[in-house]
Write an enzyme that holds these catalytic residues in place. Sequence first.
Site, PDB file in Angstrom:
ATOM      1  N   GLU B 288       0.825  -1.209   0.000  1.00  0.00           N
ATOM      2  CA  GLU B 288       0.000   0.000   0.000  1.00  0.00           C
ATOM      3  C   GLU B 288       0.862   1.263   0.000  1.00  0.00           C
ATOM      4  OE1 GLU B 288      -3.839  -0.525   1.897  1.00  0.00           O
ATOM      5  OE2 GLU B 288      -3.462   1.305   3.011  1.00  0.00           O
ATOM      6  N   GLU B 291       1.932   1.643  -3.411  1.00  0.00           N
ATOM      7  CA  GLU B 291       0.787   2.062  -4.239  1.00  0.00           C
ATOM      8  C   GLU B 291       0.574   3.569  -4.101  1.00  0.00           C
ATOM      9  OE1 GLU B 291      -2.968   0.337  -3.114  1.00  0.00           O
ATOM     10  OE2 GLU B 291      -4.000   1.072  -4.910  1.00  0.00           O
ATOM     11  N   CYS B 308      -8.122  -2.020   4.497  1.00  0.00           N
ATOM     12  CA  CYS B 308      -7.939  -3.138   5.433  1.00  0.00           C
ATOM     13  C   CYS B 308      -9.220  -3.590   6.099  1.00  0.00           C
ATOM     14  CB  CYS B 308      -6.996  -2.734   6.556  1.00  0.00           C
ATOM     15  SG  CYS B 308      -5.476  -2.044   5.977  1.00  0.00           S
ATOM     16  N   SER B 328      -7.626   1.645  -2.086  1.00  0.00           N
ATOM     17  CA  SER B 328      -6.429   0.864  -2.400  1.00  0.00           C
ATOM     18  C   SER B 328      -6.824  -0.497  -2.959  1.00  0.00           C
ATOM     19  CB  SER B 328      -5.600   0.672  -1.132  1.00  0.00           C
ATOM     20  OG  SER B 328      -4.641  -0.332  -1.332  1.00  0.00           O
ATOM     21  N   LYS B 367     -15.109  -9.767   8.624  1.00  0.00           N
ATOM     22  CA  LYS B 367     -14.062 -10.625   8.058  1.00  0.00           C
ATOM     23  C   LYS B 367     -14.632 -11.958   7.578  1.00  0.00           C
ATOM     24  CE  LYS B 367     -10.260  -8.147   8.528  1.00  0.00           C
ATOM     25  NZ  LYS B 367      -9.589  -7.672   7.302  1.00  0.00           N
ATOM     26  N   GLU B 370     -15.880 -11.103   4.260  1.00  0.00           N
ATOM     27  CA  GLU B 370     -14.765 -10.844   3.354  1.00  0.00           C
ATOM     28  C   GLU B 370     -14.143 -12.145   2.850  1.00  0.00           C
ATOM     29  OE1 GLU B 370     -10.988  -7.886   3.647  1.00  0.00           O
ATOM     30  OE2 GLU B 370     -10.894  -9.618   4.978  1.00  0.00           O
ATOM     31  N   GLU B 375     -14.053 -12.294  -5.354  1.00  0.00           N
ATOM     32  CA  GLU B 375     -12.979 -11.505  -5.954  1.00  0.00           C
ATOM     33  C   GLU B 375     -11.728 -11.455  -5.096  1.00  0.00           C
ATOM     34  OE1 GLU B 375     -15.698 -10.413  -4.312  1.00  0.00           O
ATOM     35  OE2 GLU B 375     -15.922  -8.244  -4.574  1.00  0.00           O
ATOM     36  N   CYS B 512     -10.041  -1.719  14.980  1.00  0.00           N
ATOM     37  CA  CYS B 512     -10.328  -3.135  15.259  1.00  0.00           C
ATOM     38  C   CYS B 512     -10.427  -3.438  16.755  1.00  0.00           C
ATOM     39  CB  CYS B 512      -9.266  -4.009  14.632  1.00  0.00           C
ATOM     40  SG  CYS B 512      -8.999  -3.614  12.898  1.00  0.00           S
TER      41      CYS B 512
END
Lengths: 433, 581
Positions: B288, B291, B308, B328, B367, B370, B375, B512
């Site tokens: 990142e 990036e 994230c 990102s 999560k 996710e 993808e 988190c």
Amino acid sequence: MSKINKLISGNCGVICPDCTEDYVKAGGYQGLKKAFTMKPEDIIGEVKKAKLLGRGGAAYPAGSKWEQLLEIPEFPKYIVINADEGEPGTFKDKILLGQDPLRVIEGMIIAGYVFNSHDGYIYIRGEYRAIQKVFQSAIDNAVKAGYLGKNILGSGFEFNIHIMTGAGAYVCGENSALLNSIEGKAGRPRIKPPHLAEVGLFLLPTLVNNVESIANIPTIVLEGGDKYLSYGTKDSGGTKLICLSGNVVNRGVYEIPFGVSLRDAIYDPQLGGGIPNGKKLKFFHLGGQSGPIGGEAQLDTPYCYKALRNAGLSVGSGAIVVMDEDVCVIDYLKGVTEFFIHESCGKCTPCREGNKQIYAILCKIAAGEAVQDDLVILKRLIDTMTIASFCGLGQSAAVALNTCWKLFKTEFEDHLHKKCPAQVCFTEQERGE
Amino acid sequence: MGHHASDPNKIVNITIDGVPVSCPETTLILDAAKMAGIDIPVLCYHPDLKVRATCRLCVVELKGQKKLKTACSNEVWDGAEFITNSPAVRQARKDVLELILAEHPQDCLQCVRNTNCELQQLARDFGVSKPLFANQPKQIPIEDSNGVIVRDMAKCVKCGRCVEMCQEVQTVGAINTAHRSVEYEVTTAFDRPLQDSTCIYCGQCIAVCPVGALYEKDDTEKVWQAIGDSDKHVIVQVAPAVRVALGEEFGLEPGSITTGKLVAALRRLGFDKVFDTDFAADVTIMEEGNELLERMSHGGTLPLITSCSPGWINFVETFYPDLLDNVSTCKSPQQMFGALAKSYYPEKAGIDAAKIVSVSIMPCTAKKYESARPEINSSGYRDVDVVLTTRELARMIKQAGFDFNKLSNAEFDAPLGISTGAAVIFGTSGGVMEAALRTVYEVVTGKELANVDFEGVRGLTGVKEAEVDLDGKKVKVVIANGLKNARVILDKIRAGECDYQFVEIMCCPGGCIGGGGQPWGTTQATKEARMAGLYQADRELSIRQSHKNPAVKALYDEFLGKPLSHKSHELLHTHYHPKHK
């Protein structure tokens, strides 16, 4: 003393409701014209002198309410009229809204002028759809005639009125729930404080008045507070629209000066005209489903705020529902409680769950299945709902029950032994006949 | 009426049950009572949420008045005398509780909140041995079809905390109250399943639910089965925020750093390898950070927004799909780990990737969602097979029966267990930003950072802005703590009124450490303690910058080549798509 005084209902059924010319011919807008020559604080002074108590049911002194709003420096301020007349047995605002809307409008303009407010909202219950049309037409005609909109009567003052329609929730008659409803939110009451005068419609300072309260304003301004007060009693200024219904000969709306006795209201030939079919009075229910129930012994109480309060009763909305000897108290209270089960907004525990449990116990009593312990729990629930509910709806949902509990304690007990004095509950066999 | 805004500087004198209390005029009766050593019961009240005052359990008596006042919604005033233990108060509170219990299924033994339920605690405190009312719970089927959040609305006590969280704090609006009276309920728009709502699976509703009406879909059985299957090689990764919260499940203070015991516990449970999501967090910084530099030097879409937080990803797909190009392309650390766990790791360890079961322990419910995204799976297998929350891990440890607190500290396995201080602070709001700055500064300037602590990006403030001087090149960064604050920044970006280069967005307030999968009972104070724990863990690590992680260096040397390489893109990057709701 005359038992009828059409101080604010004189135009009803007499003039063409939405016709500005008729209204002016009948003396309309004289209060407004006078108000424009007065200072806001002086107008409020007259309202205070008049001892006008909120006609929606809470009986809060209108003058004090106005004074508090005037002190608040924030603008804009809103004028909101509570026309969500949802109390069962109450249909007096309906008469004013439908038969003399311009008087309500005049009162609103005066309030707007007092608070330098430019927008007034009138929240009319959904069931009054036809009346909403009349009211809208009255607004339109008032605008055309220069009584509403920009530069009213050349004073430079601008005021506009918007009709908002309710959708059938009784709780929207609670002022903060009403404002939520106008804002497009679910009609549930707000936490107070902050009070609506400070944080009201769209979180801005707001006056919320009942239709009948605001309809009194032109008269108070025109005739002066002292004169208005003199029409009623020392503590309750002016007149009150009462709604007689139930087991009474002459059902309808009557404008009485405060001080007329309940007996006269129910029995006087000009007013209720007594109980039909020669039946005896069992009880009368004042101020709607959320109001107290009284009996024979309280009939000579003068109809005014103070005397009724001292007698454990209250004016409330002005409803007087008369019930004769054929009515069973338990059966009647079941109906009252069913109403609150339907109308509770549901957000607070005592009201949401309490009504349901009260109803369950009343059903047990009516079925002759209740025991003494159930009565104990019933009394507990009455107390808890009354002192712990979120808003006025829950706090007053058990008022009828509580007053009956005191008046007709033996009738509750009788049902435990399958006895129903009105012969409504149980079969003949069950009653042992 | 006539009430005016109270003054926090005005000290008033009141009494509560006769105990004199001096406190600011803005103090709630509830808090004033605490000062007098009196605990008033609450249910709908939550210290971090807007007051609703609907349960009516916290009523107290004002001397001389019949109607009771709610302690959670009323401020004190000079001279007020409150009574919290009068017969009327006791009866009202008990009746309220009984009214709630009459509606409640009372199947405590089968409930996920058994022994950790606010209603159960109240029932215990009030001594409701002989119920006033018949127990008549509503028959409402449990909704568990979304694979993440389970809704058992028969247990709902209608406190509205979840609604307040979803509407006001997270501004997601997936749930609200509907209907009235006995039909009043918490539900989605048109009562559709959660997956058809705007729900982003952040699980913050679960975090504030006082009872067992909301919880994560329990996947512990899947993990027990994998561990019990000798043919499987079961590896586990643990997110940074878990290590400072798990201890709470075993009686430790919030913020206690339990990394060593946590590793030992996972090994004891039977995982073949115990790795650290922090390793992947370091990799995330490499990808990142580069990036960002790439976008800044080649005119890419800016600002770059971190990716994230899976709740945040769901949020941007649902509410700001037009800003997806700003997000990102880096996968989250969990998914980077997952991709490497089934490509790099088996190659290095000589294990058949098909036999690997990859489990992650997360402070997060999103999560779970996710890990199932099509993808995001790129190793040729499902990259992360099972996601467990902190709470689920605690459940497994309790089922196994060993004493967590008596475990000796153990170390993560190499190489995917080697990490830095930069990675551990990923667990708190501002951490990803700070970790990125620690690396980007050195990459851009070629100089050593004298002080790696970027204090300006830390803390629980809603929006945190900072400017970093990269050798004359100024980079403006901003951090949004929670989604309501994210909207503030996103709306600016949308309006083209934003000159930030880099934005960190964490879905859950606090990051988190305040995730929807963390131990129940989390408040702002708990989060502060957990946050302090993470910064302490960072300070105690010898390496505090991602690019200095030797295992990460080895990963690039041996496997990926360099950040943003073709292989990196294949395994560690992805693209998200607008959600039409």
